[in-house]
Design an enzyme around this catalytic site. Sequence first.
Site, PDB file in Angstrom:
ATOM      1  N   LYS A  84       0.851  -1.192   0.000  1.00  0.00           N
ATOM      2  CA  LYS A  84       0.000   0.000   0.000  1.00  0.00           C
ATOM      3  C   LYS A  84       0.885   1.240   0.000  1.00  0.00           C
ATOM      4  CE  LYS A  84      -3.862   1.985   2.669  1.00  0.00           C
ATOM      5  NZ  LYS A  84      -4.738   1.784   3.852  1.00  0.00           N
ATOM      6  N   SER A  92      -9.396   1.774   3.027  1.00  0.00           N
ATOM      7  CA  SER A  92      -8.600   2.572   2.120  1.00  0.00           C
ATOM      8  C   SER A  92      -7.562   1.746   1.367  1.00  0.00           C
ATOM      9  CB  SER A  92      -7.876   3.683   2.909  1.00  0.00           C
ATOM     10  OG  SER A  92      -6.993   3.134   3.865  1.00  0.00           O
ATOM     11  N   SER A 106      -9.698  -0.555   7.212  1.00  0.00           N
ATOM     12  CA  SER A 106      -9.130  -0.578   5.870  1.00  0.00           C
ATOM     13  C   SER A 106      -8.438  -1.882   5.497  1.00  0.00           C
ATOM     14  CB  SER A 106      -8.135   0.583   5.707  1.00  0.00           C
ATOM     15  OG  SER A 106      -8.784   1.817   5.888  1.00  0.00           O
TER      16      SER A 106
END
Length: 453
Positions: free
Chosen positions: A80, A154, A178
């Site tokens: 990420k 996210s 997330s």
Amino acid sequence: MGKKAFPRKLTIKWLREKYRSKELTPEEVIKEIISRAKEDEHMNIWITPPSIEHIRPYLERLYELDFEKTPLWGIPFAIKDNIDQAGVPTTAGCPAYAYIPAEHAEVVERLIAAGAIPLGKTNLDQFATGLVGTRSPYGETCNAFNEELISGGSSSGSAVAVARGHAPFSLGTDTAGSGRVPAALNHLIGLKPSLGAWSTRGVVPACESIDCVTVFSNTLEDAFLIDSLARGFDPNCPWSRNIPHPKKKMPKKICIPKETIEFFGPYASEYRHAWNAAISAINQLGIKMEYIESAVFCEAADMLYEGPWVAERWAAVGEFINKHSNKVFPVTEEVLRSGADDRYSAASVFRTMHRLQDLKCQVRKLLEDAVLVMPTVGGTWTREQVRNNPFETNKALGRFTNHCNLLDLCAIALPSGEEFVKIPFGITFFATYENEGFIFALADLFIKKKCEK
């Protein structure tokens, strides 16, 4: 020689077997992944996509390592883009914020030391603020199974990368959910360890006091392996805690919300059927079930964005936003600026912290020797629905996730109820931080019983 066959879903076990038998090389695997990433370019999965140029040094390094002594030898993974990889830009989903770190984040360093190959950096809701996967100037990440639907966020790109076969596992982060919401919406395992079990050094902070690094995978076996390698006390991380890799231990009971759950979105009816099927399956595990009031979890969940923790988000990036307001995603800026509200005085922060401690005390009693089970999400949305109503749709997705880190719980999101839903649905097991072995054992049993059917 013809093109070698690759399964759509990659696992560590499959790749290790192919490497050991000399049927595949890491170079061939990386070539296939780069091809898949290019085919899926329109899905906005990557910010820095896999390329042979930045992967080659990690491939060359493999020949210095002992295959049997490095459990992730040649295993590619996605990161990420709020987690540092040395020499690769970290953007946190905001081009103006980008910097190039000199060092890997601690968790990335540990995985590379075990032989893993970092592929690149994945898309995310900007500054890890959102559960939808649409709040990014790099484009809305599409759901892996239905491009009209949200991916969840996210950690949107990290989840979809695994679901689309770009990697056997990926790293995400989790503050409000997330590391779990995108798992549920893309048919994945999403493991969120206890606070501090994995180092957050080298991670762009969202709510620094409750941020976690997480893993997405296709199998429990892979998630547990990554946990054993990434976990461990980091003396240079101020939030690190010495919480050992858990030993599986079955809980004495399973707690289920007593209230009737209101599902939402275009698949509300299917989600309701899937939840009922999950409860029926859990009831057959041979463990005592107890229905409990969930008000304490709802109250804690509301604190995350309606309490002073949104001010912690502002503390992390407020100065940057004030200087670069026109460079920030509008919805994200509005959420973060709410943290500068005058109502978050020092006194209000302490009052809320004291109330949270009381809630933690109640939860510890409720979950003594127990695991809590909830739907990971109560529904999903189309990307258009989220665009038209960005705040309420996002809030709905956090109903069963926002409480977790504030209450110092660990969690694992699992796929469930596939027979009832056209797109993925999932459930989450929660336990107190010292009882991670409960969710590991129960998840293992639940998946095995599913596979027997």
